[in-house]
Design an enzyme around this catalytic site. Structure first.
Site, PDB file in Angstrom:
ATOM      1  N   SER A 152      36.227  69.575  43.499  1.00  0.00           N
ATOM      2  CA  SER A 152      35.506  68.312  43.441  1.00  0.00           C
ATOM      3  C   SER A 152      35.775  67.538  44.729  1.00  0.00           C
ATOM      4  O   SER A 152      36.731  67.833  45.452  1.00  0.00           O
ATOM      5  CB  SER A 152      36.005  67.492  42.234  1.00  0.00           C
ATOM      6  OG  SER A 152      35.526  66.167  42.278  1.00  0.00           O
TER       7      SER A 152
ATOM      8  N   TYR B 126      42.587  62.896  37.049  1.00  0.00           N
ATOM      9  CA  TYR B 126      41.612  63.914  37.437  1.00  0.00           C
ATOM     10  C   TYR B 126      41.829  64.334  38.885  1.00  0.00           C
ATOM     11  O   TYR B 126      41.899  65.533  39.206  1.00  0.00           O
ATOM     12  CB  TYR B 126      40.194  63.381  37.244  1.00  0.00           C
ATOM     13  CG  TYR B 126      39.116  64.378  37.564  1.00  0.00           C
ATOM     14  CD1 TYR B 126      38.904  65.491  36.762  1.00  0.00           C
ATOM     15  CD2 TYR B 126      38.295  64.215  38.691  1.00  0.00           C
ATOM     16  CE1 TYR B 126      37.911  66.416  37.062  1.00  0.00           C
ATOM     17  CE2 TYR B 126      37.302  65.130  38.992  1.00  0.00           C
ATOM     18  CZ  TYR B 126      37.109  66.227  38.176  1.00  0.00           C
ATOM     19  OH  TYR B 126      36.127  67.143  38.479  1.00  0.00           O
TER      20      TYR B 126
END
Length: 229
Positions: free
Chosen positions: A132, A145
Site C-alpha cells: 500500500s 495499518y
C-alpha cells in the site's frame, strides 16, 4: 497441468479477484480464501483453477492445506492479496487490534511464504506482496495499518535478499486508493463519501501483478508504486 501455477490469497473479492481474472488465461489458479463453497463456485468460472481453503492465521491448518497441494512442477507465483484494515488512533486501539493487524498482514504472509518456498524454488517463482501507499507513509488514525505495511515491506525486502540465490523473485506492489470494500471501510472511518470513480479499478492493480509475474526471467520488479491519476 500445463499452465504455471499461482496461488492467490483473498481471491474472492477486491484486488485478489481482479488478479485471478488477470492471470486466468495463462495460469493454473489456486484460489485462496476461507469459504470453500465460494471458492469452488469461483474456480468453476476459470479455465484452470482449484480452491485453496484455509484460515491464514491458523498455522496448523495452513500447513495442512499447503501439504495437500500437488505441485510437481513447483509454484510459479504466490500473490499475497488478503489483508485487513485496522483504523483508529493510538489512544483508541487495543493490543488485540494491533495483534490482529500484524497477524493477518504480516505473520500470515511470512508463514504461507515459508511453507511454499520449496515449490517456489523448484519453479524459480515470484512472490508478490500487495502492499500500500501506507507502506511508505503514515498518518493520524492509520498507525496500526501503516505499521503492518511497513513491516510487510521489510519482510519483502529481506525475503528478496535471502531468496535471490535460489532464483525466487519478490515484488512489492504499492497501490494508492483502490475501489474495493476496504476503501469503503476506510471512507466510513474518515467520514467521507465513497465514489468508485475517484479511485483506481482493482483490474489496474492486477495488471501490475501480471507484469511482475510475466516479466522475463532475467529481470525482477522489486518495488512498484501505482497511484490514481
Amino acid at each position: 497441468m500445463t499452465s504455471p501455477a499461482v496461488l492467490i490469497t483473498g481471491a474472492t473479492r477486491g484486488i485478489g479477484r481482479a488478479v485471478a481474472d488477470e492471470l486466468a488465461a495463462d495460469h493454473h489458479l489456486l484460489l485462496g480464501g476461507r469459504d470453500l463453497a465460494a471458492l469452488e463456485q469461483l474456480a468453476a468460472q476459470y479455465p484452470s483453477a482449484q480452491p485453496f481453503a484455509a484460515e491464514l492465521t491458523d498455522a496448523p491448518a495452513l500447513q495442512r492445506a499447503v501439504a495437500a497441494l500437488e505441485l510437481p512442477e513447483g509454484l510459479a507465483g504466490v500473490v499475497h492479496s488478503a489483508g485487513i484494515l485496522v483504523s483508529g488512533s493510538i489512544e483508541q486501539l487495543s493490543a488485540e487490534e494491533w495483534t490482529q493487524s500484524f497477524a493477518v498482514n504480516v505473520v500470515a504472509v511470512a508463514e504461507l511464504t515459508r511453507l511454499l518456498l520449496p515449490a517456489l524454488r523448484t519453479a524459480r517463482g515470484t512472490v508478490v506482496t500487495i502492499n500500500s501507499g501506507s507502506g511508505f507513509t503514515a498518518g493520524a488514525g492509520g498507525g496500526a495499518y501503516s505499521a503492518s505495511k511497513f513491516a510487510l515491506r521489510a519482510l519483502s525486502d529481506s525475503l528478496r535478499a535471502e531468496e535471490r540465490e535460489h532464483g525466487v523473485r519478490v515484488s512489492s506492489i504499492h497501490p494508492g486508493r483502490v475501489a474495493t470494500d476496504m476503501q469503503r471501510q476506510l471512507r466510513a472511518f474518515e467520514g467521507g463519501e465513497f465514489r468508485a470513480e475517484d479511485y483506481m479499478d482493482p483490474a489496474t492493480v492486477a495488471a501490475t501483478v501480471g507484469l511482475a509475474l510475466r516479466l522475463p526471467a532475467e529481470a525482477s520488479v522489486d518495488s512498484l508504486s501505482v497511484r490514481p491519476r
